[in-house]
Write an enzyme that holds these catalytic residues in place. Structure first.
Site, PDB file in Angstrom:
ATOM      1  N   PHE A  87      -4.732   3.339  15.182  1.00  0.00           N
ATOM      2  CA  PHE A  87      -5.125   4.319  14.184  1.00  0.00           C
ATOM      3  C   PHE A  87      -6.346   3.778  13.439  1.00  0.00           C
ATOM      4  CE2 PHE A  87      -2.009   7.797  13.409  1.00  0.00           C
ATOM      5  CZ  PHE A  87      -1.207   7.558  14.507  1.00  0.00           C
ATOM      6  N   ASN A 101       0.858  -1.191   0.000  1.00  0.00           N
ATOM      7  CA  ASN A 101       0.000   0.000   0.000  1.00  0.00           C
ATOM      8  C   ASN A 101       0.891   1.238   0.000  1.00  0.00           C
ATOM      9  OD1 ASN A 101       0.468   0.883   2.867  1.00  0.00           O
ATOM     10  ND2 ASN A 101      -0.385  -1.160   3.249  1.00  0.00           N
TER      11      ASN A 101
HETATM   12  N1  CTP Z   1      -3.861  -3.099  12.316  1.00  0.00           N
HETATM   13  C1  CTP Z   1      -3.079  -4.107  12.805  1.00  0.00           C
HETATM   14  N2  CTP Z   1      -3.050  -5.315  12.208  1.00  0.00           N
HETATM   15  C2  CTP Z   1      -3.795  -5.565  11.113  1.00  0.00           C
HETATM   16  C3  CTP Z   1      -4.631  -4.543  10.610  1.00  0.00           C
HETATM   17  C4  CTP Z   1      -4.645  -3.318  11.228  1.00  0.00           C
HETATM   18  O1  CTP Z   1      -2.383  -3.878  13.800  1.00  0.00           O
HETATM   19  N3  CTP Z   1      -3.742  -6.745  10.537  1.00  0.00           N
HETATM   20  C5  CTP Z   1      -3.908  -1.818  13.020  1.00  0.00           C
HETATM   21  C6  CTP Z   1      -3.296  -0.650  12.296  1.00  0.00           C
HETATM   22  O2  CTP Z   1      -1.919  -0.481  12.571  1.00  0.00           O
HETATM   23  C7  CTP Z   1      -4.110   0.507  12.851  1.00  0.00           C
HETATM   24  C8  CTP Z   1      -5.475  -0.083  13.001  1.00  0.00           C
HETATM   25  O3  CTP Z   1      -5.273  -1.482  13.155  1.00  0.00           O
HETATM   26  O4  CTP Z   1      -3.667   0.920  14.128  1.00  0.00           O
HETATM   27  C9  CTP Z   1      -6.206   0.225  11.761  1.00  0.00           C
HETATM   28  O5  CTP Z   1      -7.183  -0.584  11.500  1.00  0.00           O
HETATM   29  P1  CTP Z   1      -7.969  -0.304  10.092  1.00  0.00           P
HETATM   30  O6  CTP Z   1      -7.043  -0.061   8.980  1.00  0.00           O
HETATM   31  O7  CTP Z   1      -8.974   0.732  10.334  1.00  0.00           O
HETATM   32  O8  CTP Z   1      -8.517  -1.600   9.754  1.00  0.00           O
HETATM   33  P2  CTP Z   1      -9.229  -2.706  10.508  1.00  0.00           P
HETATM   34  O9  CTP Z   1      -9.173  -2.544  11.971  1.00  0.00           O
HETATM   35  O10 CTP Z   1      -8.594  -3.924   9.935  1.00  0.00           O
HETATM   36  O11 CTP Z   1     -10.733  -2.538  10.097  1.00  0.00           O
HETATM   37  P3  CTP Z   1     -11.412  -2.268   8.690  1.00  0.00           P
HETATM   38  O12 CTP Z   1     -10.335  -2.382   7.645  1.00  0.00           O
HETATM   39  O13 CTP Z   1     -12.409  -3.313   8.609  1.00  0.00           O
HETATM   40  O14 CTP Z   1     -11.959  -0.897   8.812  1.00  0.00           O
END
Ligand code: CTP
Length: 396
Positions: A321, A205
Site C-alpha cells: 500500500f 498512528n
Molecule cells: N511498510 C512495511 N514496513 C515498514 C513501513 C511500511 O511493510 N516499516 C509497508 C506498509 O504496510 C505499506 C507500505 O509499506 O504496504 C507503505 O509504505 P509507506 O507508508 O508509503 O511508507 P514507506 O514505504 O516507508 O515510504 P515513505 O514513508 O518514505 O513514503
C-alpha cells in the site's frame, strides 16, 4: 444431493449427527460411514436415527447388502464429506490405503467431490507429515475445510478445531466466488504498530485495521487460507480460514511476516507500520523532564514490505500500500520498483471518506505491468474485492 458422511475417531465426532441433521433439513439424502473408532464417540443408533439410513462401519458385516458395499455406496453418493477427518484417515487417503469400510470407500470415490474437515490437536495438525499429506490431497483435488483456531478438547488453544456444522454446510454448498483461491495461502498485515516509549506510553498512528480485516474476510470468502498479522486494534474477525496473530510493534510484525511469507502464495501488506521507534523503551513510567522539554531518539524499524520483496520467489505475488501526498502515481510506481512489488495500492488522501478509521476508501491499483485501476469511493469490503480480483484473479 445424495451425500456420504464419513466419520472418524476424534472427539469432534459428536458434532457429526448435527451435520447430518443439517444436511437432511436442507433436503439432502445422507448415508453415514463410520470407522470403528468413530463409534466410540457416537453411536450407530444416533447416526441411523438422524440419517434415516443404516450406518456402514464394517467391510465384512453380514448385514451389508452385498460384499462390495463400498462400490455400491460409491455409485450411490454424489458427494462425500469426512467430518471429523483424523490425521489417520488423511494419511491413509494420501497413501492409497484402504483397510476398513471408510478408507476403501474413499479410494473408490476419488473421482467425485470429497471434502475433508480435519480435526486434531494443534501439534498433530502442524506436524510436517500431516501437512505434506494435506498438500498432496489438495493437489489432487480433495477439498480441505481448514480447521478453525480455538479451544481444543485437549485443553489447549490453537488450530485444529473442526469448524461448526453450519460452517461445514456453507463450505459444501457455497461455491467460492471468482477468483477461486482454494488451496492458496495469503499473508495480510493490518492495523497500526505501537512503538513503546515506556511502560505506559507508545508512538502509534490512527490506523484502525479495517482495510486489512476487510481484505482477510474477502480472501477467506474466495477460499484462501489467510495468515492475518494484526497490530493493536479492537476489531474482531471470525472465519475458519483466517489464522490471526496479534502483535504490537513493527519488529514483532516483521518477525511474524518473515516467518509466514515463505509458505504463502501472496502477501498484501496493508498495515500502517511505524517507520521509527524510540531507541530505548523504559521499563518504568518516565518522569516529567521539566520545562526545557525532553528529546526522544528514534531509530529506524525494518521495512517489512521491502524485506518480503527480497525474499519473493517466482509464483509469489507481493502487494503493498502507499499513502502519498504529492506526485502520487510517480512515487507509488517508484516504490513498487524499489520494493520489488507486483502491485501497489495507492490510497487517496483527497477524499473525506478515504483513509484511516472510516468505512470507505478510494484507491488506485497500480501493476508492475504499468496497469492502473482506479476505484470510486467504495466500502472497504468492496475495495478489498477489487484488490483481490485485480491482483490475484490472474493467479487463480
Ligand atoms: N511498510 C512495511 N514496513 C515498514 C513501513 C511500511 O511493510 N516499516 C509497508 C506498509 O504496510 C505499506 C507500505 O509499506 O504496504 C507503505 O509504505 P509507506 O507508508 O508509503 O511508507 P514507506 O514505504 O516507508 O515510504 P515513505 O514513508 O518514505 O513514503
Amino acid at each position: 444431493m445424495r451425500v456420504l458422511v464419513g466419520i472418524t475417531g476424534g472427539i469432534a465426532a459428536y458434532k457429526a449427527p448435527l451435520l447430518v441433521r443439517l444436511l437432511r433439513k436442507a433436503g439432502h439424502e445422507v448415508k453415514c460411514v463410520a470407522t470403528e473408532h468413530a463409534l466410540q464417540f457416537v453411536t450407530p443408533l444416533t447416526l441411523e436415527t438422524v440419517s434415516g439410513n443404516k450406518v456402514y462401519a464394517d467391510l465384512f458385516d453380514s448385514n451389508n447388502d452385498h460384499t462390495t458395499e463400498h462400490i455400491s455406496l460409491k455409485d450411490w453418493g454424489e458427494m462425500m464429506v469426512v467430518a471429523p477427518a483424523t490425521a489417520n484417515i488423511i494419511g491413509k487417503m494420501a497413501s492409497g490405503i484402504g483397510d476398513d469400510a471408510l478408507s476403501t470407500l474413499l479410494l473408490s470415490f476419488m473421482r467425485k467431490p470429497i471434502y475433508l474437515a480435519p480435526a486434531m490437536n494443534t501439534q498433530m495438525w502442524e506436524c510436517p507429515a500431516v501437512q505434506r499429506n494435506i498438500d498432496y490431497l489438495r493437489s489432487i483435488g480433495i477439498r480441505i475445510i481448514d480447521p478453525a483456531c480455538g479451544e481444543l478438547a485437549c485443553g489447549t488453544t490453537g488450530a485444529g478445531r473442526m469448524p461448526e456444522p453450519e460452517e461445514i454446510m456453507q463450505a459444501l454448498f457455497t461455491a467460492a466466488p471468482e477468483p477461486d483461491l482454494s488451496g492458496q495461502k495469503v499473508l495480510v498485515t493490518a492495523g497500526p504498530t505501537y512503538e513503546r516509549i515506556d511502560s505506559v506510553r507508545f508512538i502509534g498512528n490512527y490506523s484502525s485495521g479495517k482495510m486489512g480485516f476487510a481484505l482477510s474476510q474477502v480472501l477467506a470468502a474466495h477460499g484462501a487460507q489467510v495468515e492475518l498479522i494484526a497490530g493493536p486494534t479492537s476489531l474482531k474477525i471470525s472465519h475458519h480460514k483466517i489464522h490471526r496473530t496479534d502483535i504490537e510493534s513493527a519488529r514483532e510484525m516483521y518477525e511474524a511476516a518473515v516467518a509466514a511469507f515463505p509458505s504463502c502464495h501472496a502477501a498484501i501488506l496493508s498495515a500502517a507500520v511505524a517507520d521509527y521507534r524510540p531507541d530505548h523503551a523504559a521499563d518504568h513510567k518516565l518522569k516529567k523532564q521539566g520545562a526545557e522539554g525532553m528529546t526522544l531518539t528514534l531509530v529506524q524499524n525494518p521495512d517489512i514490505l521491502a524485506t518480503l520483496g527480497t525474499m519473493k520467489t517466482a509464483g509469489q505475488t507481493l502487494i503493498g500500500f502507499a499513502l502519498e501526498t504529492d506526485n502520487e502515481s510517480d512515487n507509488a510506481r517508484r516504490k513498487l520498483e524499489k520494493k520489488n512489488l507486483d502491485y501497489i495500492v495507492l490510497n487517496s488522501l483527497r477524499d473525506a471518506g478515504a483513509g484511516f478509521g472510516v468505512d470507505t476508501n478510494r484507491v488506485t491499483i497500480i501493476g508492475r505491468d504499468g496497469s492502473a485501476h482506479a476505484t470510486p469511493l467504495l466500502s472497504k469490503t468492496e475495495v478489498a474485492e477489487e484488490i483481490v480480483k485485480c491482483c490475484l484473479g490472474r493467479k487463480a
